[in-house]
Design an enzyme around this catalytic site. Sequence first.
Site, short mmCIF file in Angstrom:
data_model
loop_
_atom_site.label_atom_id
_atom_site.label_comp_id
_atom_site.label_asym_id
_atom_site.label_seq_id
_atom_site.Cartn_x
_atom_site.Cartn_y
_atom_site.Cartn_z
N ASP A 179 -7.20 -1.15 -0.58
CA ASP A 179 -6.99 -1.81 0.77
C ASP A 179 -8.14 -2.54 0.98
O ASP A 179 -8.87 -2.87 -0.05
CB ASP A 179 -6.66 -0.75 1.75
CG ASP A 179 -7.69 0.20 1.74
OD1 ASP A 179 -8.89 0.00 1.61
OD2 ASP A 179 -7.38 1.48 1.97
N LYS A 218 0.74 -1.31 -0.12
CA LYS A 218 -0.14 -0.07 -0.04
C LYS A 218 0.91 1.31 0.03
O LYS A 218 0.39 2.05 -0.62
CB LYS A 218 -1.01 -0.15 1.21
CG LYS A 218 -2.08 1.05 0.88
CD LYS A 218 -2.64 1.41 2.47
CE LYS A 218 -3.09 2.70 2.17
NZ LYS A 218 -3.95 3.31 3.44
#
Length: 213
Positions: A138, A120
């Site tokens: 996510d 991420k």
Amino acid sequence: MTKKKIEQILATLESRYGQEQCGLDFKSPFELLIATILSAQCTDVRVNIVTKDLFENYKTPEAILLLGEEALLTKIKTCGLARTKAKNIILTCHRLLIEYNGTVPDQMEQLLTLPGVGRKTANVVMSNAFNIPAIAVDTHVFRVSRRIGLAQGKNVLEVEKELMKNIPKDKWSQAHHWLIWHGRKCCTARNPNCSGCMLRSLCNFGRGNNKEA
DNA sequence: AACTCGGGGCA
DNA sequence: TGCCCAGAGTT
């Protein structure tokens, strides 16, 4: 899913979450990298408070190293997982200094080798600091996108592509945060509040045959 | 894919 | 108290 429906979904999310403070303040790739490492398991709001003070005087790898791990720890305490993050940030600063002459690398593979930088964080840095088109998917973004039909892909990469295709580029950053907020406040993994959801008229999830894609 | 680490928030 | 993360790293 029609273009009109996508627009309605985005407009609804914006009307509900548009006021929430979202996004990380950053003035350089290095600041964004550090801020994103700090944002793990922690809201952007809190990260922005911490980094505003931190970057006042410590905005380069050299400066952070001079500050030292213990002092850094004190400054980032409220972000959670502070000991781990402090350690990783110090290690990352060393690496940046030694291997990249104090700059932040712009390749995914290089970013991923830095301590504390995962999928991420690397994605966020690539897309925001180096303008490589990407939406970081996510768990919240993944779940909500599939439920409301904004992205019908099977895996993370496919969902990412769908989002990039369906959301106007100038809204990527905001849409990302709206989806996260919605996932936290309403479209939760367990027991989603479908009856109280502002998207219920646009969403097929929660009407009997619930399927997330 | 399934775990562990980790600490602040929040009920 | 106990439960939950706007991840990362390891197996």
